[in-house]
Design a protein around this motif. Sequence first.
Motif, PDB file in Angstrom:
ATOM      1  N   SER A 171      78.236   1.659  83.544  1.00 31.59           N
ATOM      2  CA  SER A 171      77.501   2.716  82.863  1.00 31.59           C
ATOM      3  C   SER A 171      76.210   3.041  83.595  1.00 31.59           C
ATOM      4  O   SER A 171      75.491   2.155  84.039  1.00 31.59           O
ATOM      5  CB  SER A 171      77.174   2.291  81.431  1.00 31.59           C
ATOM      6  OG  SER A 171      76.344   3.241  80.813  1.00 31.59           O
ATOM      7  N   THR A 172      75.923   4.331  83.763  1.00 37.78           N
ATOM      8  CA  THR A 172      74.698   4.773  84.406  1.00 37.78           C
ATOM      9  C   THR A 172      73.837   5.575  83.443  1.00 37.78           C
ATOM     10  O   THR A 172      72.905   6.258  83.842  1.00 37.78           O
ATOM     11  CB  THR A 172      75.018   5.635  85.644  1.00 37.78           C
ATOM     12  OG1 THR A 172      75.833   6.751  85.235  1.00 37.78           O
ATOM     13  CG2 THR A 172      75.773   4.836  86.689  1.00 37.78           C
ATOM     14  N   THR A 180      73.956  -3.340  77.556  1.00 37.64           N
ATOM     15  CA  THR A 180      74.682  -2.577  78.572  1.00 37.64           C
ATOM     16  C   THR A 180      73.992  -2.680  79.923  1.00 37.64           C
ATOM     17  O   THR A 180      74.641  -2.842  80.967  1.00 37.64           O
ATOM     18  CB  THR A 180      74.791  -1.092  78.162  1.00 37.64           C
ATOM     19  OG1 THR A 180      75.454  -1.006  76.902  1.00 37.64           O
ATOM     20  CG2 THR A 180      75.570  -0.306  79.200  1.00 37.64           C
ATOM     21  N   LYS A 181      72.652  -2.591  79.908  1.00 39.16           N
ATOM     22  CA  LYS A 181      71.908  -2.707  81.165  1.00 39.16           C
ATOM     23  C   LYS A 181      72.103  -4.088  81.779  1.00 39.16           C
ATOM     24  O   LYS A 181      72.258  -4.218  82.998  1.00 39.16           O
ATOM     25  CB  LYS A 181      70.426  -2.450  80.907  1.00 39.16           C
ATOM     26  CG  LYS A 181      70.100  -0.997  80.568  1.00 39.16           C
ATOM     27  CD  LYS A 181      68.608  -0.808  80.319  1.00 39.16           C
ATOM     28  CE  LYS A 181      68.299   0.649  79.996  1.00 39.16           C
ATOM     29  NZ  LYS A 181      66.857   0.851  79.708  1.00 39.16           N
ATOM     30  N   LYS A 182      72.095  -5.112  80.923  1.00 33.20           N
ATOM     31  CA  LYS A 182      72.307  -6.470  81.418  1.00 33.20           C
ATOM     32  C   LYS A 182      73.700  -6.614  82.017  1.00 33.20           C
ATOM     33  O   LYS A 182      73.876  -7.230  83.077  1.00 33.20           O
ATOM     34  CB  LYS A 182      72.116  -7.473  80.279  1.00 33.20           C
ATOM     35  CG  LYS A 182      72.244  -8.926  80.721  1.00 33.20           C
ATOM     36  CD  LYS A 182      72.003  -9.866  79.554  1.00 33.20           C
ATOM     37  CE  LYS A 182      72.146 -11.318  80.018  1.00 33.20           C
ATOM     38  NZ  LYS A 182      71.909 -12.274  78.899  1.00 33.20           N
ATOM     39  N   LYS A 183      74.674  -6.007  81.337  1.00 34.89           N
ATOM     40  CA  LYS A 183      76.049  -6.052  81.837  1.00 34.89           C
ATOM     41  C   LYS A 183      76.149  -5.337  83.178  1.00 34.89           C
ATOM     42  O   LYS A 183      76.838  -5.792  84.094  1.00 34.89           O
ATOM     43  CB  LYS A 183      76.992  -5.405  80.816  1.00 34.89           C
ATOM     44  CG  LYS A 183      78.452  -5.442  81.236  1.00 34.89           C
ATOM     45  CD  LYS A 183      79.337  -4.799  80.175  1.00 34.89           C
ATOM     46  CE  LYS A 183      80.799  -4.808  80.627  1.00 34.89           C
ATOM     47  NZ  LYS A 183      81.680  -4.153  79.615  1.00 34.89           N
ATOM     48  N   GLU A 187      77.254  -6.825  86.717  1.00 34.14           N
ATOM     49  CA  GLU A 187      78.341  -6.195  87.470  1.00 34.14           C
ATOM     50  C   GLU A 187      77.900  -5.888  88.900  1.00 34.14           C
ATOM     51  O   GLU A 187      78.641  -6.122  89.858  1.00 34.14           O
ATOM     52  CB  GLU A 187      78.770  -4.914  86.756  1.00 34.14           C
ATOM     53  CG  GLU A 187      79.772  -4.063  87.525  1.00 34.14           C
ATOM     54  CD  GLU A 187      81.073  -4.792  87.769  1.00 34.14           C
ATOM     55  OE1 GLU A 187      81.774  -4.392  88.706  1.00 34.14           O
ATOM     56  OE2 GLU A 187      81.377  -5.762  87.052  1.00 34.14           O
ATOM     57  N   GLU A 188      76.683  -5.385  89.040  1.00 34.08           N
ATOM     58  CA  GLU A 188      76.160  -5.075  90.376  1.00 34.08           C
ATOM     59  C   GLU A 188      76.048  -6.341  91.225  1.00 34.08           C
ATOM     60  O   GLU A 188      76.383  -6.337  92.415  1.00 34.08           O
ATOM     61  CB  GLU A 188      74.789  -4.412  90.242  1.00 34.08           C
ATOM     62  CG  GLU A 188      74.198  -3.976  91.585  1.00 34.08           C
ATOM     63  CD  GLU A 188      72.871  -3.265  91.424  1.00 34.08           C
ATOM     64  OE1 GLU A 188      72.216  -3.004  92.449  1.00 34.08           O
ATOM     65  OE2 GLU A 188      72.487  -2.977  90.268  1.00 34.08           O
ATOM     66  N   ARG A 189      75.619  -7.417  90.588  1.00 34.32           N
ATOM     67  CA  ARG A 189      75.517  -8.680  91.305  1.00 34.32           C
ATOM     68  C   ARG A 189      76.893  -9.190  91.720  1.00 34.32           C
ATOM     69  O   ARG A 189      77.066  -9.710  92.832  1.00 34.32           O
ATOM     70  CB  ARG A 189      74.827  -9.712  90.419  1.00 34.32           C
ATOM     71  CG  ARG A 189      74.593 -11.034  91.121  1.00 34.32           C
ATOM     72  CD  ARG A 189      73.999 -12.048  90.183  1.00 34.32           C
ATOM     73  NE  ARG A 189      73.809 -13.328  90.855  1.00 34.32           N
ATOM     74  CZ  ARG A 189      73.521 -14.459  90.245  1.00 34.32           C
ATOM     75  NH1 ARG A 189      73.389 -14.474  88.934  1.00 34.32           N
ATOM     76  NH2 ARG A 189      73.370 -15.581  90.921  1.00 34.32           N
TER      77      ARG A 189
END
Length: 418
Positions: A171-172, A180-183, A187-189
């Motif tokens: 999600s952006t 959601t931001k933590k997820k 995910e990016e990591r």
Amino acid sequence: MESLSQSVTTAIQSSDYASLSAIFTSQWLSLGQGEQRTLASHFIKTSIASPSFFPNAFRSPQIMSVITTTLNHLPPTVENAADSLLRQKIFEYKLNEEEDFATAARILAGLRMEENEASVYYLPPIERCDVFVKVAECYLEEDLTVEAEGAVTKAGTIIESTGIRMSAETSTNDTATDDTKKKNEEEERTVTLLLRYKSTYARVLDANRKFLQAAMKYHDLSTAYLHTDAIDADDLLSMLGRAVTCAILSPNSAQRQRVLGLVYKDERLSQLDAIPEFQSHSAVLTKMYLNRIVQKRELEQFESSLADHQKAIMADGLTIVERGVLEHNMVAVSHLYTSIYFSQLGELLGVVDATKAEKVAAKMISDGSMSGSIDEVEGILYFHPSTAKEESTLLHWDETITSFCMQLNKVTDVVRAS
């Protein structure tokens, strides 16, 4: 024992390196095994808790000797996993301050990591995988390929056994919730870690001269994230260039021809001409895939771009690229001639003399890479092209199977990620 522990505490607070060295040398030998473990644990816990002891102490050979001694005489558990914190501090110091990659890798490789969540040494799979990837990356910087392969293999085992993968969507939305931001951050990591793992694995294969496998890994990397923002387009193009390099260096075989075909059909191949490091790559690969003779000038230009491990001289006196190009040119010549003198073959190839050309031809005939026979008395190489059509049909069939399998793998990855 209490007085000795107090002496250690006082020495750490005052950064008295000489006193610490004396305690862990002369006085250390008079202690029993249990007492040594207790004192080692105390030193590590106290030094980690001190706000001023590190990183300055890392510059002292005396303290580094003390650290080595204590890390080798620890009890089964140190409070708050202080020994792991110390190893991570040393790793960062050796890496960033001294650029001593080999020592940094060895220190980090000794990190105690457990899967039991109740343990103070518990690390989640992604953390354990990250440790082994870092170790492999450091070993590669020092060309310690065997050690690097061992570390990256352990990282791969964790990925396979725990199912670390990236999700299909991230999600952006600016109004996303904290969860959601933590997820998204996790995910990016994960994506970054998987990229580092795959890149490191490809580099390990390359460094160990497993060029065919490395070519496939590099090409997979250059295409897997082509339509995402995970990797910069220039980095993807660089991966494609490395895939071309390794494909060209691979021993002559039907599987190599399949890989050459996959790369040849990549629409970005011509873009490599604009990159100085890969300027001659597309021309050489095209000739190899189309069974055209590679000229000596093109070979020299290509060879100048290679890394040291790719220029190694083999037992037959040829470099890796000379042997690869020679074997390719042999096959290319077989499409033009029914027979040829080795003296003429050497001149035509422009790489080796007649004697070496004969040895390579004999090896290729014996291992089935080329169909032919040799008249040693007359110095003539006879080509037997009768199976060319059959080989072409089988090669086309192999390419079709390979292409289908690659597409199936991509579809499977998408399904698993959804």
